[in-house]
Design a protein around this motif. Sequence first.
Motif, PDB file in Angstrom:
ATOM      1  N   SER A  70       0.854  -1.191   0.000  1.00 14.15           N
ATOM      2  CA  SER A  70       0.000   0.000   0.000  1.00 14.15           C
ATOM      3  C   SER A  70       0.888   1.238   0.000  1.00 14.15           C
ATOM      4  O   SER A  70       1.376   1.654   1.044  1.00 14.15           O
ATOM      5  CB  SER A  70      -0.888   0.027   1.241  1.00 14.15           C
TER       6      SER A  70
ATOM      7  N   ARG B 317      -9.475  -1.945   1.044  1.00 14.33           N
ATOM      8  CA  ARG B 317      -8.187  -1.554   0.455  1.00 14.33           C
ATOM      9  C   ARG B 317      -8.479  -0.757  -0.810  1.00 14.33           C
ATOM     10  O   ARG B 317      -9.268  -1.215  -1.640  1.00 14.33           O
ATOM     11  CB  ARG B 317      -7.384  -2.782   0.026  1.00 14.33           C
ATOM     12  N   PHE B 318      -7.818   0.361  -0.955  1.00 10.17           N
ATOM     13  CA  PHE B 318      -8.074   1.228  -2.105  1.00 10.17           C
ATOM     14  C   PHE B 318      -6.870   1.282  -3.025  1.00 10.17           C
ATOM     15  O   PHE B 318      -5.733   1.282  -2.559  1.00 10.17           O
ATOM     16  CB  PHE B 318      -8.382   2.660  -1.646  1.00 10.17           C
ATOM     17  N   VAL B 338      -7.057  10.529  -1.828  1.00 11.30           N
ATOM     18  CA  VAL B 338      -6.002   9.801  -1.103  1.00 11.30           C
ATOM     19  C   VAL B 338      -5.778  10.428   0.274  1.00 11.30           C
ATOM     20  O   VAL B 338      -5.667   9.721   1.278  1.00 11.30           O
ATOM     21  CB  VAL B 338      -4.702   9.811  -1.937  1.00 11.30           C
ATOM     22  N   LEU B 341      -8.567   9.406   2.500  1.00 13.47           N
ATOM     23  CA  LEU B 341      -8.448   8.001   2.895  1.00 13.47           C
ATOM     24  C   LEU B 341      -7.388   7.833   3.969  1.00 13.47           C
ATOM     25  O   LEU B 341      -7.576   7.105   4.945  1.00 13.47           O
ATOM     26  CB  LEU B 341      -8.113   7.139   1.674  1.00 13.47           C
ATOM     27  N   VAL B 348      -4.363   2.482   1.444  1.00 13.95           N
ATOM     28  CA  VAL B 348      -4.520   3.059   0.108  1.00 13.95           C
ATOM     29  C   VAL B 348      -3.218   3.055  -0.685  1.00 13.95           C
ATOM     30  O   VAL B 348      -2.148   3.334  -0.139  1.00 13.95           O
ATOM     31  CB  VAL B 348      -5.113   4.491   0.180  1.00 13.95           C
TER      32      VAL B 348
END
Lengths: 211, 390
Positions: A70, B317-318, B338, B341, B348
Motif C-alpha cells: 500500500s 483496500r483502495f 487519497v 483516505l 490506500v
Amino acid sequence: MSQDQLVAPPATRVDLLLIAGLVAEKSRVLDVGCGDGSLLMLLRDRRGADARGIELSQAGVNSCVARGLSVIQGDADTDLSAYPDQAFDYVILSQTLQATRQPRKVLENLLRIGKKVIVSFPNFGHWRVRWQLGFSGHMPVTENMPHAWYDTPNIHFCTLRDFVNLTREIDARILSATAVKSSGAPMRVHAPWWFWNLFGEQAVFMLERAS
Amino acid sequence: MSIIEPASSQRVVPLPSETMAFRAAMPFVTDGGVAIIPLDVAYQTYGVLNAEKSNAVLVCHALTGDQHVASVNPVTGRTGWWETMVGPGRPIDTDRLFVICSNVIGGCMGSSGPASINAATGKPYGLDFPVLTIADMVRAQAMLIDHLGIDSLFCVAGGSMGGMQVLEWAANYPQRVFAAMPIATSARHSAQNIAFHEVGRQAIMADPDWQGGRYLETETRPAKGLGVARMAAHITYLSENALQSKFGRKLQNRDARTFSFDADFQIESYLRYQGLSFVERFDANSYLYLTRAMDYFDLAAEHGGALSLAFKGSQTRFCVVSFTSDWLFPTSESRAIVHALNAGGASVSFVEIDSDKGHDAFLLDVPDLFATTSGFINAAAKARGLAVAS
C-alpha cells in the motif's frame, strides 16, 4: 504473514536490516520515501507489519503496488499533513531527510503521525567529507553522497551533531542512536558524540515526542 | 470512445444481458423521494461465482458506457469497452473472478431510464423520470448484488463516473467492499466539469427535435443537439498534446482550404464522426440525467462536510489511479481522495500514471495501468484467500 515469492532479495541492504531490527513485530509502519519497497517488504514479510509507504517516483510506486504494497505517490513536504496524529507505531524516513525542502517541518510532522520515528541520513560531519571540503576545497562526493553539487537532490545536508541539536529544538527524545561505518556495519561501541560525528558515515536515530 | 479506434471491431454475436426487475414488492425510491416501479436493472456477468461467493467484482461504467464491459456491444457491434482490463488473463481476470457489470439506472441499455415506459401513462417517461444521484445508481446495484446472493464484493472498480460509483460504494457499504479501484475520478464534480455538462445539456435542449423531452412519442430524436453535446464532451476526454500530434492542422481529404464551413480540418471531421456515431447508440434524455447525477455528486457533502468522514475506519483496500494529461479529472482530485483516505486510516495505494492520452487513458492500452492494477488485485486476492494469477 505467509512467506512466498515476495521475500526480500538475498542482498538486503545493511541499513534496511538495521532499521527493520528497530521495529517491533506486528506494528503499523509508514515508510516515507520508500523507493521500490524493499524495506516495506522486509517489514511486512519478516516483522508481520502493516506496512505502508509514500514515494515520489512513479517507477517506485508502480514497483511497490505491483508487489502488493500500500504505497501512495507523494512527497514528505506536502503529503504528511493529511495523516491523523499517532496514526502509526513507527514512521520511517530513510535517506530522505536531506532531500526535503523543510526538514524541520517534516520531522515535526513525523513525530506527530508516529509514536516512534526512525530517521537515517548520511553524516556530513564524516572525516572524508570534511577532508574533501577542508583540504581539497570542493563539495564532497562519496559513496553515500554520489551526486555532484549541481544535480544533487540532497539540498539539506546536516552533520550528526546538527541533527541532535534539531531534536532538542523540536522537543524530541532520542530513544536510540546508531552510527554506521563505511562498511555498513553499525558502530556498537559507546563513544562520545564527537567520535561518532567524525567516523559515522551514516546515522540511524529513533525518536519520540518528549512531551 | 477513444481517439484510436479498437482494431478488432469485427461483428461477433453479442452475449444477451440479463435483466432484474424490482417490482412494487421491493420499491425503489430515489434520493429525490420518487419511487420508480418497476425498476429494471440490466446486467452482464463474466466468469464463475465460487462456492463461497467471495470472488465477485462489480465493474461500474462511465457516462456513456454500459454493461457490455468485456463482450460485444449489441448496438454498436464493437468489442467491450474495458476488454483491456477485464477478461481472461487481464488484470480483472475472468478465469478466476466473477465479474458483474450493470447498466446504470437512468441509462438507455435496458435499465430503467427516461426512455422506459412509465407504467402510469403507458408512454416513455421523458422528463417525468426522476432526477437521479450517483447514490441512487449504487443503491440499485446493491439491490442487484443482493438478488445475486452476494454479501461482500471482492472488488468494485471503475473510471470517471464509474469511479464516483466506486467511492459511493466504499463510503456507503464499507462492509460489502473488500477492495476498491476508483480510477480517473473525483469525490465531487468540479465547477468546470459542471460547466461542460451544462453546455451539452443546453445543446440537446436547444434542438427543436427535443420537444421538451417528448421526442420518443413522435419517433424523432434530437440528433443535432446530442451530437454537439458529444463533440464538446469528447474534446474534454483528450489532451491537447494528443490532439496536436494526431491531427495538428492537417486538412481532411483536400489540398487547400475551401473557404467554406465544411470540415476542412481533420479534427473537425473526426469530431463530427464522434457526434454522429454517438447519437446512433445513446438516448438524449439519458445524457441529461446521467450528466446531472455526476454534477450532483459531492461525497463530502453527503458525509458531514469532510471527505475523511466518508471513509472513517474503512477496512477496504483502495487503489487510486490518475493520469498526468487528464485535465477533466486531474491528479489533484485523486490526491484529495487519497488524503481523505489516509486521514480516515484506510489502506490506500495511489499512482499518477504518465500518459498523454488525457481522460480517455483509463480505457486505453496503458501498460502502467495494467501493472499497477494487477499488482493491487493479486495482493488483495491473496489477502482474501482467492487464487492468485500465476
